[in-house]
Design a protein around this motif. Structure first.
Motif, short mmCIF file in Angstrom:
data_model
loop_
_atom_site.label_atom_id
_atom_site.label_comp_id
_atom_site.label_asym_id
_atom_site.label_seq_id
_atom_site.Cartn_x
_atom_site.Cartn_y
_atom_site.Cartn_z
N LEU A 97 5.92 7.44 -0.79
CA LEU A 97 5.16 6.79 0.26
C LEU A 97 6.02 6.45 1.45
O LEU A 97 7.23 6.27 1.32
CB LEU A 97 4.54 5.48 -0.27
N ILE A 99 5.85 3.21 3.78
CA ILE A 99 5.20 1.91 3.89
C ILE A 99 5.42 1.40 5.31
O ILE A 99 6.55 1.19 5.74
CB ILE A 99 5.77 0.91 2.88
N SER A 119 0.68 3.82 2.92
CA SER A 119 0.79 2.44 2.46
C SER A 119 1.04 1.50 3.64
O SER A 119 1.63 1.90 4.65
CB SER A 119 1.92 2.29 1.45
N ALA A 148 -5.17 4.53 0.23
CA ALA A 148 -3.83 4.02 0.52
C ALA A 148 -3.54 2.79 -0.33
O ALA A 148 -4.44 2.22 -0.97
CB ALA A 148 -3.69 3.68 2.00
N SER A 149 -2.30 2.38 -0.35
CA SER A 149 -1.91 1.15 -1.05
C SER A 149 -1.53 0.09 -0.02
O SER A 149 -1.35 0.39 1.16
CB SER A 149 -0.74 1.42 -2.00
N ALA A 150 -1.41 -1.15 -0.48
CA ALA A 150 -1.14 -2.23 0.45
C ALA A 150 -0.42 -3.38 -0.24
O ALA A 150 -0.57 -3.60 -1.45
CB ALA A 150 -2.43 -2.74 1.08
N ASN A 193 -2.61 -0.43 -6.74
CA ASN A 193 -2.38 -0.13 -5.32
C ASN A 193 -2.36 -1.37 -4.43
O ASN A 193 -2.27 -1.23 -3.20
CB ASN A 193 -3.44 0.85 -4.81
#
Length: 333
Positions: A97, A99, A119, A148-150, A193
């Motif tokens: 990823l 970020i 992310s 997406a991740s957060a 995620n």
């Protein structure tokens, strides 16, 4: 120059720059690989739309040579930044990823950048005393639902003097519980995620952690919804959100408005809890309160209410008092 760092303008549409950045991503991973263990990704700080626009090229819109003839030059630049992020992400491969620290920005260009990178570090985003908290929940939902991740980060700001303990042991304990409850408003069924983080630099981890985080509240049984609304004793409108979990009911009363900065007992409203179970308030230190059928919530206060039916038999509550001894230690429930 900002945040003790120098920044240089790049041309994200330049083929040479794009090739350089793609190679640089691979080299950063290789340089930081130790004992066969590779980093999971790369962090890009200061990468929200405001950083590119108001704090960056915004004042020069219309005067950027590389975008001559384009009315919205900053918009075109942002579109090229998104394309550059996609190139950089592809260079890292499908399992890594980028970020982006998009902080509290929620513009469409922020969304596009996050989708390209994979992310977002939402610095200071999970702030229980901010107006519009439910809108921030909607933003997290959108990011997660699009793959997406957060990291939903909450700041370690000093609390106002009138942010009284409420249902907690202290104002700080109330603040910690409100931030955790806010996180639970958006945590997905598969929580991998979404990361919960307390944003406080240079502080030992043991001073940041609080035991309520360890309490198993189960999986969410549905989305959050408005549970109660009305007018508080000071004449301000309030809205209480709730979300049901396998082992708990989480309720949050966000701040009523940006200019409603009263948080003490004068703002309290009594919320009747659903019938059919007994609810035990969870404290920020992981301890439990006495069972309740209703609870008072002040402006910007939350509660995590453990269902008695979800507790292990050893922790089931009744009207009796129990003492358990182990060696020289005695715990009374």
């Amino acid at each position: 120059f900002s945040w003790d760092t120098y920044y240089w303008v790049i041309n994200p549409a330049d083929p040479g720059l794009r090739a350089y950045q793609a190679q640089r991503m691979s080299e950063i991973i290789a340089f930081n690989t130790y004992g066969g263990y590779e980093p999971d990704g790369i962090f890009f700080d200061v990468h929200g739309s405001w950083d590119f626009n108001e704090a960056g090229l915004g004042p020069f819109n219309g005067h950027i040579r590389e975008y001559t003839g384009i009315t919205d030059q900053v918009g075109a630049y942002m579109s090229d930044i998104v394309s550059l992020l996609q190139i950089e992400k592809n260079a890292l491969g499908p399992n890594k990823l980028i970020i982006l620290n998009t902080s509290q920005l929620t513009r469409e260009s922020d969304f596009q950048m996050i989708m390209a990178a994979g992310s977002s570090f939402m610095e200071l985003m999970n702030y229980p005393l901010i107006d519009g908290l439910s809108g921030r929940w909607d933003w997290v939902d959108r990011i997660l639902s699009n793959g997406a991740s957060a990291t939903f980060s909450f700041p370690n700001y000093s609390i106002p003097a009138n942010y009284t303990p409420g249902n907690s042991a202290s104002g700080n304990a109330r603040f910690e519980l409100a931030a955790l409850a806010s996180h639970y408003m958006v945590v997905p069924n598969q929580p991998d995620n979404l990361t919960y983080q307390r944003d406080r630099l240079f502080v030992p981890f043991e001073q940041l952690w609080y035991t309520a985080i360890e309490t198993e509240i189960g999986s969410p049984l549905g989305a959050r919804s408005v549970y109660n609304e009305g007018t508080d004793p000071n004449g301000w409108s309030y809205r209480v959100w709730a979300r049901d979990f396998g082992n708990a009911l989480v309720i949050v009363r966000p701040i009523a408005a940006w200019n409603y900065q009263t948080f003490d007992d004068t703002t309290g409203v009594t919320i009747t809890l659903p019938s059919g179970d007994t609810y035990i308030p969870l404290n920020s230190d992981g301890t439990f309160g006495a069972p309740v059928s209703s609870i008072t919530l002040r402006n910007a206060e939350a509660a995590i209410l453990i269902k008695q039916s979800g507790l292990s038999p050893q922790l089931q509550f009744s009207s009796a008092t129990y003492s358990v001894s182990e060696g020289t230690a005695t715990a009374t429930i």
